[in-house]
Motif scaffolding. Structure first.
Motif, PDB file in Angstrom:
ATOM      1  N   LEU A  73     -18.303  36.129  12.723  1.00  0.00           N
ATOM      2  CA  LEU A  73     -18.990  37.065  13.612  1.00  0.00           C
ATOM      3  C   LEU A  73     -17.967  37.816  14.456  1.00  0.00           C
ATOM      4  CD1 LEU A  73     -21.900  34.841  14.927  1.00  0.00           C
ATOM      5  CD2 LEU A  73     -22.030  36.621  13.183  1.00  0.00           C
ATOM      6  N   ARG A  74     -18.131  39.090  14.553  1.00  0.00           N
ATOM      7  CA  ARG A  74     -17.247  39.930  15.351  1.00  0.00           C
ATOM      8  C   ARG A  74     -18.105  40.760  16.307  1.00  0.00           C
ATOM      9  NH1 ARG A  74     -14.189  37.008  13.362  1.00  0.00           N
ATOM     10  NH2 ARG A  74     -12.600  37.360  11.813  1.00  0.00           N
ATOM     11  N   PRO A  75     -17.602  40.959  17.517  1.00  0.00           N
ATOM     12  CA  PRO A  75     -18.356  41.852  18.408  1.00  0.00           C
ATOM     13  C   PRO A  75     -18.297  43.269  17.851  1.00  0.00           C
ATOM     14  CG  PRO A  75     -16.243  41.275  19.395  1.00  0.00           C
ATOM     15  CD  PRO A  75     -16.368  40.481  18.128  1.00  0.00           C
ATOM     16  N   PRO A  76     -19.349  44.026  18.042  1.00  0.00           N
ATOM     17  CA  PRO A  76     -19.294  45.421  17.616  1.00  0.00           C
ATOM     18  C   PRO A  76     -18.171  46.141  18.376  1.00  0.00           C
ATOM     19  CG  PRO A  76     -21.526  44.807  18.250  1.00  0.00           C
ATOM     20  CD  PRO A  76     -20.628  43.680  18.651  1.00  0.00           C
ATOM     21  N   PRO A  77     -17.586  47.170  17.770  1.00  0.00           N
ATOM     22  CA  PRO A  77     -16.516  47.902  18.464  1.00  0.00           C
ATOM     23  C   PRO A  77     -16.974  48.412  19.831  1.00  0.00           C
ATOM     24  CG  PRO A  77     -16.774  48.677  16.203  1.00  0.00           C
ATOM     25  CD  PRO A  77     -17.910  47.731  16.478  1.00  0.00           C
ATOM     26  N   HIS A  78     -16.076  48.284  20.797  1.00  0.00           N
ATOM     27  CA  HIS A  78     -16.284  48.803  22.144  1.00  0.00           C
ATOM     28  C   HIS A  78     -17.356  48.055  22.935  1.00  0.00           C
ATOM     29  CE1 HIS A  78     -13.931  52.005  20.397  1.00  0.00           C
ATOM     30  NE2 HIS A  78     -14.897  52.269  19.547  1.00  0.00           N
ATOM     31  N   ARG A  79     -17.694  46.847  22.512  1.00  0.00           N
ATOM     32  CA  ARG A  79     -18.688  46.020  23.224  1.00  0.00           C
ATOM     33  C   ARG A  79     -18.016  44.720  23.654  1.00  0.00           C
ATOM     34  NH1 ARG A  79     -23.874  48.660  23.607  1.00  0.00           N
ATOM     35  NH2 ARG A  79     -23.934  50.079  21.851  1.00  0.00           N
ATOM     36  N   MET A  80     -17.418  44.724  24.815  1.00  0.00           N
ATOM     37  CA  MET A  80     -16.692  43.561  25.334  1.00  0.00           C
ATOM     38  C   MET A  80     -15.693  43.054  24.287  1.00  0.00           C
ATOM     39  SD  MET A  80     -17.515  43.265  28.460  1.00  0.00           S
ATOM     40  CE  MET A  80     -16.730  41.730  28.876  1.00  0.00           C
ATOM     41  N   GLN A  81     -14.987  43.978  23.694  1.00  0.00           N
ATOM     42  CA  GLN A  81     -14.022  43.694  22.632  1.00  0.00           C
ATOM     43  C   GLN A  81     -12.636  43.485  23.252  1.00  0.00           C
ATOM     44  OE1 GLN A  81     -13.446  47.058  20.057  1.00  0.00           O
ATOM     45  NE2 GLN A  81     -12.538  45.819  18.448  1.00  0.00           N
ATOM     46  N   LYS A  97     -18.740  51.265  25.261  1.00  0.00           N
ATOM     47  CA  LYS A  97     -20.068  51.613  24.746  1.00  0.00           C
ATOM     48  C   LYS A  97     -21.177  51.122  25.670  1.00  0.00           C
ATOM     49  CE  LYS A  97     -19.756  53.494  20.578  1.00  0.00           C
ATOM     50  NZ  LYS A  97     -20.418  54.652  20.097  1.00  0.00           N
ATOM     51  N   ALA A  98     -20.799  50.481  26.758  1.00  0.00           N
ATOM     52  CA  ALA A  98     -21.806  49.972  27.690  1.00  0.00           C
ATOM     53  C   ALA A  98     -22.679  51.117  28.171  1.00  0.00           C
ATOM     54  CB  ALA A  98     -21.139  49.299  28.879  1.00  0.00           C
ATOM     55  N   THR A  99     -23.981  50.960  28.023  1.00  0.00           N
ATOM     56  CA  THR A  99     -24.890  52.031  28.422  1.00  0.00           C
ATOM     57  C   THR A  99     -25.927  51.578  29.445  1.00  0.00           C
ATOM     58  OG1 THR A  99     -26.328  51.546  26.547  1.00  0.00           O
ATOM     59  CG2 THR A  99     -24.656  53.265  26.236  1.00  0.00           C
ATOM     60  N   ASN A 100     -25.842  50.329  29.872  1.00  0.00           N
ATOM     61  CA  ASN A 100     -26.751  49.920  30.937  1.00  0.00           C
ATOM     62  C   ASN A 100     -26.050  48.914  31.840  1.00  0.00           C
ATOM     63  OD1 ASN A 100     -27.764  47.048  30.374  1.00  0.00           O
ATOM     64  ND2 ASN A 100     -28.065  48.039  28.386  1.00  0.00           N
ATOM     65  N   ALA A 102     -27.093  46.192  33.321  1.00  0.00           N
ATOM     66  CA  ALA A 102     -27.326  44.766  33.071  1.00  0.00           C
ATOM     67  C   ALA A 102     -26.367  44.226  32.020  1.00  0.00           C
ATOM     68  CB  ALA A 102     -28.769  44.537  32.641  1.00  0.00           C
ATOM     69  N   ALA A 103     -26.163  44.956  30.920  1.00  0.00           N
ATOM     70  CA  ALA A 103     -25.250  44.499  29.868  1.00  0.00           C
ATOM     71  C   ALA A 103     -23.817  44.448  30.383  1.00  0.00           C
ATOM     72  CB  ALA A 103     -25.357  45.417  28.654  1.00  0.00           C
ATOM     73  N   THR A 104     -23.436  45.453  31.148  1.00  0.00           N
ATOM     74  CA  THR A 104     -22.088  45.478  31.708  1.00  0.00           C
ATOM     75  C   THR A 104     -21.897  44.304  32.662  1.00  0.00           C
ATOM     76  OG1 THR A 104     -21.957  47.870  31.497  1.00  0.00           O
ATOM     77  CG2 THR A 104     -20.446  46.835  33.055  1.00  0.00           C
ATOM     78  N   HIS A 105     -22.863  44.068  33.508  1.00  0.00           N
ATOM     79  CA  HIS A 105     -22.774  42.958  34.465  1.00  0.00           C
ATOM     80  C   HIS A 105     -22.637  41.620  33.733  1.00  0.00           C
ATOM     81  CE1 HIS A 105     -24.446  39.862  37.197  1.00  0.00           C
ATOM     82  NE2 HIS A 105     -23.660  40.490  38.055  1.00  0.00           N
ATOM     83  N   THR A 106     -23.445  41.398  32.718  1.00  0.00           N
ATOM     84  CA  THR A 106     -23.391  40.143  31.964  1.00  0.00           C
ATOM     85  C   THR A 106     -22.016  39.964  31.335  1.00  0.00           C
ATOM     86  OG1 THR A 106     -25.752  40.221  31.521  1.00  0.00           O
ATOM     87  CG2 THR A 106     -24.435  38.843  30.065  1.00  0.00           C
ATOM     88  N   GLY A 122     -19.106  55.686  28.387  1.00  0.00           N
ATOM     89  CA  GLY A 122     -20.437  55.828  27.809  1.00  0.00           C
ATOM     90  C   GLY A 122     -21.370  56.588  28.718  1.00  0.00           C
ATOM     91  N   LEU A 123     -22.533  56.845  28.196  1.00  0.00           N
ATOM     92  CA  LEU A 123     -23.579  57.544  28.934  1.00  0.00           C
ATOM     93  C   LEU A 123     -24.630  56.540  29.371  1.00  0.00           C
ATOM     94  CD1 LEU A 123     -24.022  60.650  26.610  1.00  0.00           C
ATOM     95  CD2 LEU A 123     -22.790  60.529  28.790  1.00  0.00           C
TER      96      LEU A 123
END
Length: 134
Positions: A73-81, A97-100, A102-106, A122-123
């Protein structure tokens, strides 16, 4: 309608082992999470819940098969990579790629206590009709 009860009993973050059971089909097992390259607690929970869901569906995929592939398993590119660990002990992480929020905080909570540089971008997603800005 078939309803299967599943239970994620615990995740030992130190040992990186998830313990779960699916009583309806007689499955009680442990998932070895230590080989994952997608690190941080939220990824361990994601993997454990995914494995538990597959086991609960009773589609013939055994936990042993999941254990043998978890390290792929690999994290998707640009997602806490993790993109670099330097000689000063600083971990460079790309979360562009963080777009919200909550995900960034986690993701950031997984870096607590570590020397880190986080690449953000990201947007913003629109939540409840309003854009959320960092």
């Amino acid at each position: 309608m078939l309803m299967v009860i599943t239970c994620l009993e615990k995740i030992d973050m130190e040992a990186k082992i998830a313990t779960f059971r699916v009583p309806d089909i007689g499955v009680a097992s442990q998932l070895q999470l230590g080989g994952m390259t997608a690190i941080w607690n939220h990824n361990y929970y994601n993997a454990a819940v995914a494995a538990l869901s597959v086991a609960g569906l009773d589609v013939g995929v055994h936990v042993e098969a999941i254990n043998s592939t978890i390290e792929k398993l690999r994290p998707p590119p640009h997602r806490m990579q993790v993109v670099h660990k330097d000689t000063h002990g600083v971990t460079w992480v790309d979360d562009s790629k963080a777009t919200n929020i909550a995900a960034t905080h986690t993701g950031l909570m997984g870096l607590k206590g570590q020397k880190s540089v986080i690449l953000l971008g990201g947007l913003a997603k629109v939540l409840n009709g309003q854009a959320s800005w960092f």
